[in-house]
Design a protein around this motif. Structure first.
Motif, PDB file in Angstrom:
ATOM      1  N   GLN A   1       1.568  11.776  10.627  1.00  0.00           N
ATOM      2  CA  GLN A   1       1.814  10.471  11.247  1.00  0.00           C
ATOM      3  C   GLN A   1       3.171  10.426  11.944  1.00  0.00           C
ATOM      4  O   GLN A   1       3.353   9.696  12.909  1.00  0.00           O
ATOM      5  CB  GLN A   1       1.772   9.424  10.139  1.00  0.00           C
ATOM      6  N   MET A   2       4.135  11.218  11.418  1.00  0.00           N
ATOM      7  CA  MET A   2       5.466  11.190  12.019  1.00  0.00           C
ATOM      8  C   MET A   2       5.597  12.161  13.174  1.00  0.00           C
ATOM      9  O   MET A   2       6.513  12.053  13.975  1.00  0.00           O
ATOM     10  CB  MET A   2       6.522  11.533  10.962  1.00  0.00           C
TER      11      MET A   2
ATOM     12  N   LEU B   1      -0.003  16.079   4.944  1.00  0.00           N
ATOM     13  CA  LEU B   1      -0.984  15.332   5.739  1.00  0.00           C
ATOM     14  C   LEU B   1      -0.416  13.976   6.169  1.00  0.00           C
ATOM     15  O   LEU B   1      -0.621  13.542   7.304  1.00  0.00           O
ATOM     16  CB  LEU B   1      -2.274  15.147   4.943  1.00  0.00           C
ATOM     17  N   LEU B   2       0.316  13.321   5.268  1.00  0.00           N
ATOM     18  CA  LEU B   2       0.930  12.043   5.645  1.00  0.00           C
ATOM     19  C   LEU B   2       1.954  12.252   6.758  1.00  0.00           C
ATOM     20  O   LEU B   2       2.112  11.414   7.633  1.00  0.00           O
ATOM     21  CB  LEU B   2       1.597  11.387   4.435  1.00  0.00           C
ATOM     22  N   SER B   3       2.649  13.401   6.703  1.00  0.00           N
ATOM     23  CA  SER B   3       3.701  13.660   7.697  1.00  0.00           C
ATOM     24  C   SER B   3       3.161  13.751   9.119  1.00  0.00           C
ATOM     25  O   SER B   3       3.905  13.547  10.075  1.00  0.00           O
ATOM     26  CB  SER B   3       4.428  14.964   7.397  1.00  0.00           C
TER      27      SER B   3
ATOM     28  N   PRO C   1       0.812  -1.235   0.000  1.00  0.00           N
ATOM     29  CA  PRO C   1       0.000   0.000   0.000  1.00  0.00           C
ATOM     30  C   PRO C   1       0.839   1.275   0.000  1.00  0.00           C
ATOM     31  O   PRO C   1       0.454   2.264  -0.639  1.00  0.00           O
ATOM     32  CB  PRO C   1      -0.810  -0.123   1.296  1.00  0.00           C
TER      33      PRO C   1
ATOM     34  N   ARG D   1       1.610  15.196   1.077  1.00  0.00           N
ATOM     35  CA  ARG D   1       2.815  14.893   1.847  1.00  0.00           C
ATOM     36  C   ARG D   1       2.743  15.467   3.250  1.00  0.00           C
ATOM     37  O   ARG D   1       3.134  14.824   4.226  1.00  0.00           O
ATOM     38  CB  ARG D   1       4.057  15.407   1.126  1.00  0.00           C
TER      39      ARG D   1
ATOM     40  N   ASN E   1       7.008   7.553   6.899  1.00  0.00           N
ATOM     41  CA  ASN E   1       8.460   7.517   6.883  1.00  0.00           C
ATOM     42  C   ASN E   1       8.978   6.895   5.585  1.00  0.00           C
ATOM     43  O   ASN E   1       9.832   7.451   4.896  1.00  0.00           O
ATOM     44  CB  ASN E   1       8.890   6.659   8.077  1.00  0.00           C
TER      45      ASN E   1
ATOM     46  N   MET F   1       8.228   8.936   2.346  1.00  0.00           N
ATOM     47  CA  MET F   1       9.160  10.031   2.080  1.00  0.00           C
ATOM     48  C   MET F   1      10.384   9.521   1.312  1.00  0.00           C
ATOM     49  O   MET F   1      10.899  10.187   0.421  1.00  0.00           O
ATOM     50  CB  MET F   1       9.647  10.657   3.388  1.00  0.00           C
TER      51      MET F   1
ATOM     52  N   ILE G   1      -4.507   0.610   9.481  1.00  0.00           N
ATOM     53  CA  ILE G   1      -5.193   1.198   8.321  1.00  0.00           C
ATOM     54  C   ILE G   1      -4.764   2.646   8.161  1.00  0.00           C
ATOM     55  O   ILE G   1      -4.700   3.353   9.147  1.00  0.00           O
ATOM     56  CB  ILE G   1      -6.729   1.076   8.509  1.00  0.00           C
ATOM     57  N   PRO G   2      -4.441   3.155   6.995  1.00  0.00           N
ATOM     58  CA  PRO G   2      -4.482   2.534   5.659  1.00  0.00           C
ATOM     59  C   PRO G   2      -3.157   1.887   5.254  1.00  0.00           C
ATOM     60  O   PRO G   2      -2.886   1.771   4.060  1.00  0.00           O
ATOM     61  CB  PRO G   2      -4.801   3.715   4.772  1.00  0.00           C
TER      62      PRO G   2
ATOM     63  N   VAL H   1      -0.158   2.839   5.223  1.00  0.00           N
ATOM     64  CA  VAL H   1       0.819   3.667   4.518  1.00  0.00           C
ATOM     65  C   VAL H   1       1.767   4.241   5.556  1.00  0.00           C
ATOM     66  O   VAL H   1       1.332   4.944   6.468  1.00  0.00           O
ATOM     67  CB  VAL H   1       0.136   4.805   3.737  1.00  0.00           C
TER      68      VAL H   1
ATOM     69  N   VAL I   1       2.038   1.800  -3.580  1.00  0.00           N
ATOM     70  CA  VAL I   1       0.923   2.235  -4.427  1.00  0.00           C
ATOM     71  C   VAL I   1       0.605   3.699  -4.150  1.00  0.00           C
ATOM     72  O   VAL I   1       0.493   4.511  -5.076  1.00  0.00           O
ATOM     73  CB  VAL I   1      -0.323   1.352  -4.178  1.00  0.00           C
ATOM     74  N   ALA I   2       0.501   4.057  -2.868  1.00  0.00           N
ATOM     75  CA  ALA I   2       0.166   5.445  -2.523  1.00  0.00           C
ATOM     76  C   ALA I   2       1.217   6.407  -3.081  1.00  0.00           C
ATOM     77  O   ALA I   2       0.880   7.478  -3.586  1.00  0.00           O
ATOM     78  CB  ALA I   2       0.042   5.597  -1.011  1.00  0.00           C
TER      79      ALA I   2
END
Lengths: 324, 276
Positions: free
Chosen positions: A143-144, A139-141, A116, A137, A202, A205, A196-197, A199, A119-120
């Motif tokens: 998570q870190m 929004l994903l960050s 995943p 990027r 880290n 990136m 979930i999901p 991804v 793919v993302a």
């Protein structure tokens, strides 16, 4: 220089290494004197705090971990040499085999769940607007930046049997309540589900860095040539991130073999054998909820995990290299 | 070329996919933020949508519980950052610029540690800390953070210094500056991007670290924020509003810092990602 005994070559090389001199300077007396001069002393003092702290708080625990694997002791007793007894205890412990099964479950799941993220990243990279890419990027960050523990505790709150919002919702929709957290046969799936999901920011990136390594012109050329989305992945995108993929693979293997942090957060007495991993078993032998710690067992299991993780990463590296 | 730049239906699909990924990832975060201002009834009845009136008192109760852990964690983070960063920077500089006996061997020893799995270290490190008598002190966090961070960060600092023109340092040396002066006045300012990068990563590490503080800081008064919220469920009991507000408080400081200085954060996180 002819007829010089071969060992002098080795000696010179070793001297160069130890004294930190160029081979051409080795036989100049002045240079050799300078190697121990004031600058050299200052240099040594500069690296001393880094080196000493690394030796004391990183190397020594590791070496102690190897050495004392052959001893047994507890909180108030002195270490006694027992040879391979700890390893024998591990190999006859049914809980160890249960933990191995759980470890294999997480290992296979984590390998599959590497997909995943890839793919993302590819999807994100194919979005032409750089502004949109940046927003994703960012929004994903998050998570870190936010402690992983916060996400996990929030999930545990949501999945509770009596008061959990998800069970509340299930009931309202006419389903049975599901024991997500207290069922030993289901807990592994629950731990996975909360990823979930699937991804990892880290890792994402790192992949994005690989995909950005070549210029826009290549992608435009591919488009003009009419390269389809699948061919584009196999011929262009995956080769670009293959190095990152290998590193990530080694990381996932090592992390899955030694994993116990997430399992510790989900741990409760009723799922004991369902969530125990070798890493968690090591943890509980050293930090038991009740009773005296068995440090010898914990050390020996730690050593086994260390050796397995190290050899698997070495083997993977060797295997991946020969494939190139 | 212009035709290539127009938006196409497939772009919509891709954006849709990414939106789903992001929404799924941030869903617990959304529930946390709306749940943190709900009363117990609202939590039990209607958890998935925002409700009125908002119970800000949850935060007051949670803050009373969490605030000492805030201070502890901030203190550990400051101490760890200052010591770890300075030690790595000065060592990286020396490894790159100075020549001294043992330089290459010491560096190899540091470098090698980077590739060894860390699983075996937890229990021996704990027993070492016990023997040193530093359990339940800030030293147990700071010293181990400092020791274990060096391999990677000394390597980063050394590489960065090596990329600078050597003549800079040489010129100052000829002017009669001492090595310490050269480091403090020239090398350290040059290293500033790496210093802020490393500081960010050390702060994030200390703030998010869980198992090490859990086993070494058993005195409730010394806990870090992560250990604090891990134990919060027991302290909060049925007071779910306070529980969720407590979780939110653990996430908020870094979240706020992130949105204030997004650019630096993004650069730092991307570079930190290389660490794996």
């Amino acid at each position: 220089m002819k007829n010089r005994p071969f060992w002098k070559g080795f000696r010179d090389k070793a001297l160069c290494l130890v004294l930190d001199l160029e081979p051409s300077d080795l036989h100049k007396k002045e240079r050799r004197k300078k190697a121990f001069g004031l600058t050299a002393l200052v240099g040594f003092l500069f690296v001393l705090p880094a080196f000493a702290s690394n030796v004391v708080f990183d190397w020594i625990p590791m070496l102690d971990g190897i050495y004392k694997s052959f001893f047994q002791w507890s909180r108030y007793t002195e270490p006694v040499f027992v040879g391979l007894e700890n390893f024998r205890l591990i190999l006859v412990d049914p809980m160890f085999y249960a933990s191995l099964q759980n470890m294999l479950f997480f290992l296979v799941a984590n390998l599959v769940l590497m997909l995943p993220t890839i793919v993302a990243c590819v999807v994100m990279f194919r979005i032409r607007s750089t502004k949109a890419q940046y927003v994703y990027r960012v929004l994903l960050s998050l998570q870190m930046v936010i402690p992983g523990l916060v996400f996990t505790l929030m999930w545990i709150f949501l999945l509770g049997y009596d008061f959990g919002a998800i069970n509340h919702l299930l009931e309202r929709l006419g389903f049975e309540r599901v024991m997500f957290l207290g069922d030993a046969s289901r807990i592994k799936w629950t731990v996975l589900l909360t990823g979930i999901p699937f991804v990892s920011a880290n890792t994402a990136m790192i992949y994005i860095g690989g995909l950005n390594a070549i210029g826009e012109s290549v992608w435009e050329a591919a488009e003009i040539e009419g390269v389809g989305p699948i061919r584009r992945f196999t011929a262009l995108e995956f080769p670009l991130i293959i190095g990152q993929f290998k590193l990530n693979l080694i990381g996932v293997l090592g992390a899955s073999i030694t994993a116990y942090g997430q399992q510790l957060i989900f741990y409760n007495g009723s799922v004991h054998a369902g969530i125990m991993t070798p890493g968690l078993l090591m943890y509980f032998k050293a930090f038991p909820n009740t009773g005296a710690p068995e440090y010898g067992y914990a050390y020996a299991l730690g050593l086994l995990l260390f050796l397995v993780a190290l050899s698997i990463s070495l083997l993977t590296m060797r295997f991946l290299k020969s494939k190139e | 070329m212009k035709t290539l730049r127009r938006t196409r239906p497939s772009d919509l699909l891709k954006n849709g996919y990414m939106v789903v990924v992001v929404v799924l990832m941030l869903f617990p975060l959304y529930l946390m933020l709306i749940g943190s201002v709900k009363s117990l009834d609202q939590i039990l009845d209607n958890f998935f949508v925002p409700t009125l009136p908002m119970e800000f008192d949850n935060y007051a109760r949670a803050f009373r519980y969490v605030s000492p852990y805030y201070l502890n964690t901030a203190w550990y983070a400051v101490l760890s950052t200052v010591s770890t960063v300075f030690v790595a920077a000065i060592a990286g500089y020396a490894f790159a610029v100075l020549r001294f006996p043992g330089r290459r061997i010491l560096f190899m020893l540091l470098f090698a540690k980077m590739f060894l799995p860390g699983i075996m270290s937890l229990v021996p490190s704990f027993l070492l800390a016990t023997r040193l008598g530093i359990l339940n002190t800030s030293l147990v966090i700071v010293l181990f953070c400092m020791g274990t961070s060096q391999p990677f960060w000394v390597f980063v600092m050394k590489t960065f210094v090596e990329q600078q023109p050597k003549e800079l340092f040489e010129a100052m040396r000829i002017d009669g500056a001492s090595e310490l002066q050269i480091f403090l006045k020239l090398a350290f300012p040059l290293l500033r991007p790496m210093v802020s990068l490393m500081s960010l990563n050390v702060i994030l590490f200390i703030w998010n670290d869980f198992i090490w503080p859990l086993v070494t800081l058993t005195d409730p008064a010394k806990r870090t924020i992560t250990v604090g919220i891990f134990k919060l469920a027991a302290a909060a009991g049925i007071d779910y509003g306070m529980l969720i507000a407590g979780y939110a408080l653990a996430a908020l400081p870094l979240l706020i810092a992130f949105f204030i200085s997004m650019k630096q954060f993004m650069a730092g996180l991307t570079a930190g990602a290389i660490k794996i």
